[in-house]
Design a protein around this motif. Structure first.
Motif, short mmCIF file in Angstrom:
data_model
loop_
_atom_site.label_atom_id
_atom_site.label_comp_id
_atom_site.label_asym_id
_atom_site.label_seq_id
_atom_site.Cartn_x
_atom_site.Cartn_y
_atom_site.Cartn_z
N ARG A 120 -3.48 -3.88 -9.14
CA ARG A 120 -4.43 -4.60 -8.30
C ARG A 120 -5.20 -5.66 -9.11
O ARG A 120 -5.52 -6.72 -8.60
N GLU B 132 0.82 -1.21 0.00
CA GLU B 132 0.00 0.00 0.00
C GLU B 132 0.86 1.26 0.00
O GLU B 132 0.47 2.27 -0.57
N HIS C 179 0.06 1.21 -5.42
CA HIS C 179 -0.03 0.54 -6.71
C HIS C 179 -1.27 0.98 -7.49
O HIS C 179 -2.30 1.28 -6.90
N SER D 56 -4.53 0.70 -10.23
CA SER D 56 -5.63 -0.28 -10.31
C SER D 56 -5.24 -1.42 -11.25
O SER D 56 -5.71 -2.54 -11.09
#
Ligand code: HEM
Length: 131
Positions: free
Chosen positions: A70, A61, A65, A67
């Motif tokens: 993710r 976190e 990072h 999207s």
């Protein structure tokens, strides 16, 4: 139903999976096998190896990072932590500044009282000087 098929791991059994041949990370209670991703990681192999076998939520976190990153993670997910080993990190998902909002509302009188006082002061001054 599908939830029941999720493979569960304990933190203890994951600790030893910290080599280049078998590298896992725990992020937000999810277990990720990043062995095949090590060479591809834009942030480098070293950062992942340093955290191998351990909880990498905070460093992950801290880098904020994208999207895209993710979405990419999902490809490497192999399971989740057992209930007893999970961190209650739900609060960590809500932005910290959200707590400030009610306070701001409490101070909202200042947003009209100060201009009003300035207006009164300007009127009084105007009358003194020019009338
Ligand atoms: C499955 C887990 C991970 C995935 C899929 C992943 C993916 C990515 C991707 C796609 C990027 C490119 C930038 C972006 O799109 O945000 C990136 C950058 C980076 N990541 Fe990861 N990452 C993972 C875990 C970690 C962890 C645990 C760390 C620990 C510190 C880390 C550190 C970094 C760093 C330092 C960069 C470089 C940022 C830069 O140079 O701008 N990553 N990662």
């Amino acid at each position: 139903m599908e939830e029941q098929n999720v493979k569960l791991f304990t933190r203890e059994e994951l600790q030893c999976r910290n080599s280049r041949e078998d590298c896992i990370l725990v992020i937000h209670n999810g277990v990720y096998d990043v062995t095949k991703f090590l060479e591809e990681h834009p942030g480098g192999l070293e950062v992942l190896m340093e955290l191998a076998g351990r909880d990498a939520t905070e460093p992950f976190e801290d880098v904020s990072h994208s999207s895209d990153a993710r979405a990419l993670m999902k490809k490497y997910k192999i399971g989740e932590l057992v209930e007893a080993d999970r961190t209650q990190s739900k609060a960590a998902f809500s932005p910290q500044w959200s707590n400030d909002q009610p306070q701001e509302q409490g101070n909202s009188w200042s947003s009209w009282a100060i201009p009003l006082l300035l207006g009164v002061a300007a009127t009084v001054l105007y009358r003194y000087l020019f009338l």
